[in-house]
Design a protein around this motif. Structure first.
Motif, PDB file in Angstrom:
ATOM      1  N   ARG A  92       0.782  -1.299  -0.115  1.00  0.00           N
ATOM      2  CA  ARG A  92       0.053   0.023   0.205  1.00  0.00           C
ATOM      3  C   ARG A  92       0.859   1.436   0.038  1.00  0.00           C
ATOM      4  O   ARG A  92       0.212   2.249   0.302  1.00  0.00           O
ATOM      5  CB  ARG A  92      -0.987   0.129   1.219  1.00  0.00           C
ATOM      6  N   THR A  93       2.331   1.144  -0.084  1.00  0.00           N
ATOM      7  CA  THR A  93       2.911   2.337  -0.433  1.00  0.00           C
ATOM      8  C   THR A  93       2.733   3.142  -1.677  1.00  0.00           C
ATOM      9  O   THR A  93       2.745   2.070  -2.835  1.00  0.00           O
ATOM     10  CB  THR A  93       4.292   2.051   0.119  1.00  0.00           C
ATOM     11  N   ILE A  94       2.965   4.169  -1.997  1.00  0.00           N
ATOM     12  CA  ILE A  94       3.009   4.776  -3.141  1.00  0.00           C
ATOM     13  C   ILE A  94       4.437   4.874  -4.047  1.00  0.00           C
ATOM     14  O   ILE A  94       5.307   5.513  -3.381  1.00  0.00           O
ATOM     15  CB  ILE A  94       2.569   6.120  -3.101  1.00  0.00           C
ATOM     16  N   ARG A  95       4.341   4.054  -4.949  1.00  0.00           N
ATOM     17  CA  ARG A  95       5.721   4.169  -5.817  1.00  0.00           C
ATOM     18  C   ARG A  95       5.940   5.129  -6.627  1.00  0.00           C
ATOM     19  O   ARG A  95       7.065   5.751  -6.980  1.00  0.00           O
ATOM     20  CB  ARG A  95       5.873   2.717  -6.325  1.00  0.00           C
ATOM     21  N   TYR A  96       4.754   5.441  -7.270  1.00  0.00           N
ATOM     22  CA  TYR A  96       5.025   6.815  -8.116  1.00  0.00           C
ATOM     23  C   TYR A  96       3.464   7.525  -8.197  1.00  0.00           C
ATOM     24  O   TYR A  96       2.506   6.795  -8.274  1.00  0.00           O
ATOM     25  CB  TYR A  96       5.143   6.159  -9.542  1.00  0.00           C
ATOM     26  N   VAL A  97       3.492   8.877  -8.468  1.00  0.00           N
ATOM     27  CA  VAL A  97       2.511   9.539  -8.597  1.00  0.00           C
ATOM     28  C   VAL A  97       2.847  10.763  -9.855  1.00  0.00           C
ATOM     29  O   VAL A  97       3.894  11.297  -9.140  1.00  0.00           O
ATOM     30  CB  VAL A  97       1.800  10.015  -7.287  1.00  0.00           C
ATOM     31  N   ASN A  98       2.082  10.913 -10.556  1.00  0.00           N
ATOM     32  CA  ASN A  98       2.179  11.932 -11.299  1.00  0.00           C
ATOM     33  C   ASN A  98       2.059  13.373 -10.922  1.00  0.00           C
ATOM     34  O   ASN A  98       1.242  13.569  -9.782  1.00  0.00           O
ATOM     35  CB  ASN A  98       1.595  11.776 -12.904  1.00  0.00           C
ATOM     36  N   PRO A  99       2.409  14.429 -11.276  1.00  0.00           N
ATOM     37  CA  PRO A  99       2.274  15.855 -10.843  1.00  0.00           C
ATOM     38  C   PRO A  99       0.546  16.195 -10.566  1.00  0.00           C
ATOM     39  O   PRO A  99       0.380  16.772  -9.744  1.00  0.00           O
ATOM     40  CB  PRO A  99       2.835  16.749 -11.733  1.00  0.00           C
ATOM     41  N   SER A 100      -0.140  15.680 -11.479  1.00  0.00           N
ATOM     42  CA  SER A 100      -1.548  16.155 -11.597  1.00  0.00           C
ATOM     43  C   SER A 100      -2.279  15.414 -10.142  1.00  0.00           C
ATOM     44  O   SER A 100      -3.001  15.909  -9.802  1.00  0.00           O
ATOM     45  CB  SER A 100      -2.376  15.619 -12.784  1.00  0.00           C
ATOM     46  N   GLY A 101      -1.837  13.925 -10.409  1.00  0.00           N
ATOM     47  CA  GLY A 101      -2.532  13.297  -9.399  1.00  0.00           C
ATOM     48  C   GLY A 101      -2.032  13.619  -7.799  1.00  0.00           C
ATOM     49  O   GLY A 101      -2.598  13.860  -7.019  1.00  0.00           O
ATOM     50  N   ALA A 102      -0.734  14.138  -7.754  1.00  0.00           N
ATOM     51  CA  ALA A 102      -0.326  14.843  -6.516  1.00  0.00           C
ATOM     52  C   ALA A 102      -0.920  16.187  -6.140  1.00  0.00           C
ATOM     53  O   ALA A 102      -1.460  16.353  -5.012  1.00  0.00           O
ATOM     54  CB  ALA A 102       1.348  15.030  -6.482  1.00  0.00           C
ATOM     55  N   GLU A 147       6.987  14.399  -4.387  1.00  0.00           N
ATOM     56  CA  GLU A 147       8.181  13.630  -3.343  1.00  0.00           C
ATOM     57  C   GLU A 147       7.556  13.241  -2.320  1.00  0.00           C
ATOM     58  O   GLU A 147       8.050  12.498  -1.457  1.00  0.00           O
ATOM     59  CB  GLU A 147       9.075  14.814  -3.452  1.00  0.00           C
ATOM     60  N   MET A 148       6.483  14.241  -1.588  1.00  0.00           N
ATOM     61  CA  MET A 148       5.972  13.840  -0.217  1.00  0.00           C
ATOM     62  C   MET A 148       5.087  12.795  -0.260  1.00  0.00           C
ATOM     63  O   MET A 148       5.313  11.888   0.678  1.00  0.00           O
ATOM     64  CB  MET A 148       5.175  15.173   0.291  1.00  0.00           C
ATOM     65  N   LEU A 149       4.484  12.419  -1.524  1.00  0.00           N
ATOM     66  CA  LEU A 149       3.756  11.271  -1.638  1.00  0.00           C
ATOM     67  C   LEU A 149       4.356  10.174  -1.795  1.00  0.00           C
ATOM     68  O   LEU A 149       3.899   8.938  -1.128  1.00  0.00           O
ATOM     69  CB  LEU A 149       2.836  11.589  -2.486  1.00  0.00           C
ATOM     70  N   LYS A 150       5.383   9.919  -2.430  1.00  0.00           N
ATOM     71  CA  LYS A 150       6.297   8.691  -2.742  1.00  0.00           C
ATOM     72  C   LYS A 150       6.771   8.342  -1.753  1.00  0.00           C
ATOM     73  O   LYS A 150       7.422   8.768  -0.725  1.00  0.00           O
ATOM     74  CB  LYS A 150       7.394   9.152  -3.774  1.00  0.00           C
ATOM     75  N   GLY A 151       6.547   6.922  -1.519  1.00  0.00           N
ATOM     76  CA  GLY A 151       6.917   6.027  -0.408  1.00  0.00           C
ATOM     77  C   GLY A 151       6.015   6.162   0.879  1.00  0.00           C
ATOM     78  O   GLY A 151       6.327   5.360   2.032  1.00  0.00           O
ATOM     79  N   SER A 152       5.077   6.944   0.904  1.00  0.00           N
ATOM     80  CA  SER A 152       4.190   6.985   2.216  1.00  0.00           C
ATOM     81  C   SER A 152       3.056   6.057   1.723  1.00  0.00           C
ATOM     82  O   SER A 152       2.684   5.587   0.550  1.00  0.00           O
ATOM     83  CB  SER A 152       3.483   8.468   2.250  1.00  0.00           C
ATOM     84  N   ASN A 153       2.267   5.630   2.819  1.00  0.00           N
ATOM     85  CA  ASN A 153       1.277   4.636   2.790  1.00  0.00           C
ATOM     86  C   ASN A 153      -0.028   5.299   2.192  1.00  0.00           C
ATOM     87  O   ASN A 153      -0.485   6.395   2.742  1.00  0.00           O
ATOM     88  CB  ASN A 153       0.855   3.983   4.235  1.00  0.00           C
ATOM     89  N   VAL A 154      -0.821   4.858   1.273  1.00  0.00           N
ATOM     90  CA  VAL A 154      -1.980   5.655   0.679  1.00  0.00           C
ATOM     91  C   VAL A 154      -3.085   5.869   1.748  1.00  0.00           C
ATOM     92  O   VAL A 154      -3.710   6.555   1.526  1.00  0.00           O
ATOM     93  CB  VAL A 154      -2.553   4.698  -0.389  1.00  0.00           C
TER      94      VAL A 154
END
Length: 236
Positions: free
Chosen positions: A126-136, A144-151
Motif C-alpha cells: 500500500r505504499t505509493i511508488r509513483y504519482v504524477n504531478p496532476s495526481g499529487a 516527493e512527499m507522497l512517494k514512499g508513503s502509505n496511501v
C-alpha cells in the motif's frame, strides 16, 4: 575410503570395464576417498597402483583422508565461487533487463507526467511508488512527499474499506470506476473517481483518477430537485 583391489575384475567397474581395456590403463588397484562438502559427496580422490593391492596400510589411509579433506575444501570454495558468479550474472542480467524496460517506458513516463488525470502506482504493501504531478495536486501534496508513503494516510476514513475491497478484487467487476474520498489539506474532503487495475506478476496496482467533487455536488443537487418536483407533482 573404498579399496578396489582389481579394477578389471571388480563388479563395481563392470559398466566401464570395456573403456578401461580400450584405454590400456596401467593401474590394477585403486583407493577412492570421498570428497565431502556439507554432508554431500561432490567427488572422489583416486590413488592408483600398478600392482594388485588387497590391503592398504593405515598411514596411507590417513594421508589420503587429509588430502581428501583439503581437496574438499578447495572444491567447496570453487563451487561457492561458481555459485556466486552465477548469482552475479543473474543480477547483472536482471539489471540490464530492468534498464531496458525503463528505457522502453520512458516515452510513457513523459505521457504520465503530462497527463491531466491522476496516475498512481501502488505497491503490494500500500505504499505509493509513483504519482504524477496532476495526481499529487489532486491529493494536495507534492510527488516527493507522497512517494514512499502509505496511501491510507491520505484517504478519508469512509474510503479505507472501499479501497481495500478494490485491491482485493472483491468489488463488483461491472463497476469500472469507484468514488474514493481523500482528505485534501486545504479544501477538505474531495471525491476522486478512480479506476484500479492490477499489474500482472508484480502485486502492484495502477490507479488512475480525476477530481469529480463539483460534479458529484451538482448531481446531488439535481437529485434533490428531481425528488422535490416528483413530490410536488404527486401532491398536486
Amino acid at each position: 575410503p573404498l579399496l578396489i583391489a582389481d579394477v578389471f575384475g571388480d563388479a563395481l567397474l563392470a559398466g566401464v570395464r570395456g573403456k578401461l581395456e580400450q584405454a590400456h590403463v596401467s593401474h590394477r588397484s585403486s583407493v577412492l576417498f570421498p570428497l565431502i562438502r556439507k554432508d554431500r559427496v561432490v567427488g572422489a580422490l583416486f590413488l592408483r597402483s600398478e600392482k594388485r593391492v588387497s590391503r592398504v596400510d593405515d598411514e596411507l589411509l590417513n594421508t589420503g583422508r587429509v588430502i581428501a579433506a583439503i581437496t574438499s575444501i578447495a572444491i567447496g570454495s570453487a563451487l561457492e565461487e561458481d555459485r556466486l558468479l552465477d548469482v552475479e550474472r543473474t543480477l547483472r542480467k536482471d539489471k540490464e533487463d530492468a534498464v531496458r524496460r525503463i528505457a522502453d517506458l520512458a516515452p510513457f513516463l513523459e505521457l504520465f507526467e503530462a497527463s491531466r488525470d491522476g496516475i498512481l502506482l501502488l505497491a503490494r504493501d500500500r505504499t505509493i511508488r509513483y504519482v504524477n504531478p496532476s495526481g499529487a495536486a489532486m491529493i494536495g501534496h507534492t510527488p516527493e512527499m507522497l512517494k514512499g508513503s502509505n496511501v491510507a494516510v491520505w484517504l478519508a476514513p469512509a474510503s479505507q474499506d472501499t479501497l481495500d475491497a478494490a485491491l482485493h478484487a472483491s468489488v463488483d467487476p461491472g463497476r469500472d470506476y469507484l468514488d474514493i474520498l481523500i482528505d485534501h489539506p486545504t479544501s477538505g474532503v474531495r471525491v476522486l473517481s478512480s479506476a484500479i487495475r492490477p499489474i500482472p506478476h508484480s502485486g502492484d496496482h495502477l490507479i488512475t483518477f480525476r477530481d469529480v467533487t463539483e460534479q458529484r455536488a451538482v448531481e446531488a443537487e439535481l437529485r434533490q430537485t428531481k425528488d422535490f418536483l416528483e413530490n410536488l407533482i404527486q401532491s398536486s
